[in-house]
Design an enzyme around this catalytic site. Structure first.
Site, PDB file in Angstrom:
ATOM      1  N   TRP A   1      59.394  48.493  44.525  1.00 19.20           N
ATOM      2  CA  TRP A   1      60.794  48.916  44.458  1.00 19.20           C
ATOM      3  C   TRP A   1      61.614  47.805  43.822  1.00 19.20           C
ATOM      4  O   TRP A   1      61.395  46.638  44.120  1.00 19.20           O
ATOM      5  CB  TRP A   1      61.304  49.229  45.866  1.00 19.20           C
ATOM      6  CG  TRP A   1      62.592  49.985  45.864  1.00 19.20           C
ATOM      7  CD1 TRP A   1      63.831  49.468  46.077  1.00 19.20           C
ATOM      8  CD2 TRP A   1      62.767  51.380  45.633  1.00 19.20           C
ATOM      9  NE1 TRP A   1      64.765  50.458  45.987  1.00 19.20           N
ATOM     10  CE2 TRP A   1      64.149  51.659  45.717  1.00 19.20           C
ATOM     11  CE3 TRP A   1      61.887  52.433  45.357  1.00 19.20           C
ATOM     12  CZ2 TRP A   1      64.676  52.927  45.543  1.00 19.20           C
ATOM     13  CZ3 TRP A   1      62.415  53.691  45.188  1.00 19.20           C
ATOM     14  CH2 TRP A   1      63.781  53.927  45.281  1.00 19.20           C
TER      15      TRP A   1
ATOM     16  N   SER B   1      60.049  47.327  50.147  1.00 15.34           N
ATOM     17  CA  SER B   1      60.153  46.066  50.883  1.00 15.34           C
ATOM     18  C   SER B   1      59.728  46.196  52.338  1.00 15.34           C
ATOM     19  O   SER B   1      59.158  45.270  52.907  1.00 15.34           O
ATOM     20  CB  SER B   1      61.587  45.533  50.801  1.00 15.34           C
ATOM     21  OG  SER B   1      61.861  45.123  49.484  1.00 15.34           O
ATOM     22  N   PHE B   2      59.994  47.343  52.975  1.00 19.10           N
ATOM     23  CA  PHE B   2      59.605  47.504  54.376  1.00 19.10           C
ATOM     24  C   PHE B   2      58.092  47.377  54.545  1.00 19.10           C
ATOM     25  O   PHE B   2      57.617  46.851  55.558  1.00 19.10           O
ATOM     26  CB  PHE B   2      60.109  48.844  54.917  1.00 19.10           C
ATOM     27  CG  PHE B   2      60.102  48.914  56.407  1.00 19.10           C
ATOM     28  CD1 PHE B   2      61.070  48.259  57.156  1.00 19.10           C
ATOM     29  CD2 PHE B   2      59.126  49.632  57.076  1.00 19.10           C
ATOM     30  CE1 PHE B   2      61.066  48.307  58.538  1.00 19.10           C
ATOM     31  CE2 PHE B   2      59.113  49.691  58.457  1.00 19.10           C
ATOM     32  CZ  PHE B   2      60.084  49.032  59.193  1.00 19.10           C
ATOM     33  N   GLU B   3      57.345  47.798  53.548  1.00 20.61           N
ATOM     34  CA  GLU B   3      55.880  47.748  53.610  1.00 20.61           C
ATOM     35  C   GLU B   3      55.312  46.352  53.386  1.00 20.61           C
ATOM     36  O   GLU B   3      54.112  46.129  53.557  1.00 20.61           O
ATOM     37  CB  GLU B   3      55.286  48.738  52.601  1.00 20.61           C
ATOM     38  CG  GLU B   3      55.542  50.191  52.946  1.00 20.61           C
ATOM     39  CD  GLU B   3      56.944  50.679  52.589  1.00 20.61           C
ATOM     40  OE1 GLU B   3      57.407  51.627  53.247  1.00 20.61           O
ATOM     41  OE2 GLU B   3      57.578  50.117  51.663  1.00 20.61           O
TER      42      GLU B   3
ATOM     43  N   VAL C   1      65.988  43.752  48.031  1.00 22.00           N
ATOM     44  CA  VAL C   1      66.787  44.828  48.605  1.00 22.00           C
ATOM     45  C   VAL C   1      68.223  44.600  48.149  1.00 22.00           C
ATOM     46  O   VAL C   1      68.782  43.519  48.356  1.00 22.00           O
ATOM     47  CB  VAL C   1      66.701  44.839  50.147  1.00 22.00           C
ATOM     48  CG1 VAL C   1      67.468  46.020  50.714  1.00 22.00           C
ATOM     49  CG2 VAL C   1      65.247  44.871  50.612  1.00 22.00           C
TER      50      VAL C   1
ATOM     51  N   THR D   1      74.916  52.844  52.283  1.00 19.76           N
ATOM     52  CA  THR D   1      74.548  53.212  53.653  1.00 19.76           C
ATOM     53  C   THR D   1      74.002  51.997  54.389  1.00 19.76           C
ATOM     54  O   THR D   1      73.700  50.971  53.765  1.00 19.76           O
ATOM     55  CB  THR D   1      73.466  54.316  53.639  1.00 19.76           C
ATOM     56  OG1 THR D   1      72.240  53.748  53.140  1.00 19.76           O
ATOM     57  CG2 THR D   1      73.875  55.499  52.765  1.00 19.76           C
TER      58      THR D   1
ATOM     59  N   HIS E   1      71.149  51.492  55.385  1.00 24.53           N
ATOM     60  CA  HIS E   1      69.714  51.337  55.101  1.00 24.53           C
ATOM     61  C   HIS E   1      69.376  49.882  54.764  1.00 24.53           C
ATOM     62  O   HIS E   1      68.363  49.347  55.231  1.00 24.53           O
ATOM     63  CB  HIS E   1      69.328  52.266  53.946  1.00 24.53           C
ATOM     64  CG  HIS E   1      67.889  52.226  53.561  1.00 24.53           C
ATOM     65  ND1 HIS E   1      66.900  52.805  54.323  1.00 24.53           N
ATOM     66  CD2 HIS E   1      67.263  51.673  52.492  1.00 24.53           C
ATOM     67  CE1 HIS E   1      65.728  52.613  53.733  1.00 24.53           C
ATOM     68  NE2 HIS E   1      65.919  51.926  52.620  1.00 24.53           N
TER      69      HIS E   1
ATOM     70  N   TYR F   1      58.618  33.799  53.029  1.00 25.29           N
ATOM     71  CA  TYR F   1      59.623  34.857  52.920  1.00 25.29           C
ATOM     72  C   TYR F   1      60.286  34.812  51.552  1.00 25.29           C
ATOM     73  O   TYR F   1      61.083  33.926  51.266  1.00 25.29           O
ATOM     74  CB  TYR F   1      60.661  34.637  54.024  1.00 25.29           C
ATOM     75  CG  TYR F   1      61.718  35.693  54.151  1.00 25.29           C
ATOM     76  CD1 TYR F   1      61.510  36.800  54.966  1.00 25.29           C
ATOM     77  CD2 TYR F   1      62.936  35.566  53.503  1.00 25.29           C
ATOM     78  CE1 TYR F   1      62.490  37.747  55.128  1.00 25.29           C
ATOM     79  CE2 TYR F   1      63.929  36.517  53.655  1.00 25.29           C
ATOM     80  CZ  TYR F   1      63.698  37.607  54.469  1.00 25.29           C
ATOM     81  OH  TYR F   1      64.675  38.560  54.626  1.00 25.29           O
TER      82      TYR F   1
ATOM     83  N   ARG G   1      68.832  35.510  40.672  1.00 26.49           N
ATOM     84  CA  ARG G   1      67.893  34.820  41.558  1.00 26.49           C
ATOM     85  C   ARG G   1      66.432  35.108  41.229  1.00 26.49           C
ATOM     86  O   ARG G   1      65.530  34.681  41.939  1.00 26.49           O
ATOM     87  CB  ARG G   1      68.196  35.203  43.007  1.00 26.49           C
ATOM     88  CG  ARG G   1      69.507  34.609  43.498  1.00 26.49           C
ATOM     89  CD  ARG G   1      70.119  35.379  44.667  1.00 26.49           C
ATOM     90  NE  ARG G   1      71.322  34.716  45.145  1.00 26.49           N
ATOM     91  CZ  ARG G   1      72.526  34.817  44.569  1.00 26.49           C
ATOM     92  NH1 ARG G   1      72.680  35.561  43.478  1.00 26.49           N
ATOM     93  NH2 ARG G   1      73.566  34.182  45.074  1.00 26.49           N
TER      94      ARG G   1
END
Length: 158
Positions: free
Chosen positions: A31, A65-67, A90, A95, A97, A122, A136
């Site tokens: 993503w 990113s959640f994965e 992200v 929203t 989210h 991280y 970045r």
């Protein structure tokens, strides 16, 4: 330190250990691929600059990113890695989210660092705009991928 006060690609290379005998895993999100590909390029280039052989850099992709947490957790099961790097981006939307994803990934990586035997670095950009993410990931503020690679080498020697 705030990125505005620190260029992500600036570091004292004399303070980075030799990485020629190290092996790294990288989990990168698909993503926001324009951003994550640039982060990955920075990380791989920096690892190789410090001696890591290309065959000792293992990259796995996950959809979002959640994965990243699951991908990193699965890679901790491989005894051959000296450190793992997660890379994602992200960008805030309209929203909440953004908040849930950022918080979930942050907690997940912190948990892995507290419970696993190798460091998990991280490398999640959490920005308000696409331009901030570009700045970045190789733009005017450097590349978070470079910084993550240096951190991974240093933590592998910790």
């Amino acid at each position: 330190m705030a990125t505005a006060l620190h260029h992500l690609s600036d570091y004292d290379s004399t303070q980075v250990p030799d990485a020629s005998n190290m092996c790294f895993g990288i989990v990168v999100s698909e993503w926001n691929q324009e951003i994550t590909s640039a982060l990955l390029d920075g990380a791989v280039t920096t690892l190789q600059k410090h001696g890591t052989l290309p065959e000792n850099i293992h990259v796995k992709t996950v959809p979002g990113s959640f994965e990243l947490v699951y991908g990193a957790q699965q890679m901790t099961k491989n005894d051959g890695f000296d450190a793992l790097i997660i890379l994602g981006a992200v960008i805030r939307g309209e929203t909440p989210h953004f908040d849930y994803i950022c918080q979930g990934v942050t907690y997940g990586i912190a948990h892995l660092n507290a419970t696993q035997n190798i460091p998990v670095i991280y490398g999640l950009l959490t920005t308000d705009t696409l331009q901030q993410a570009k700045d970045r990931s190789g733009g005017r503020l450097g590349n978070k991928g470079d910084e993550c690679a240096v951190d991974a080498i240093k933590m592998a020697k910790f």
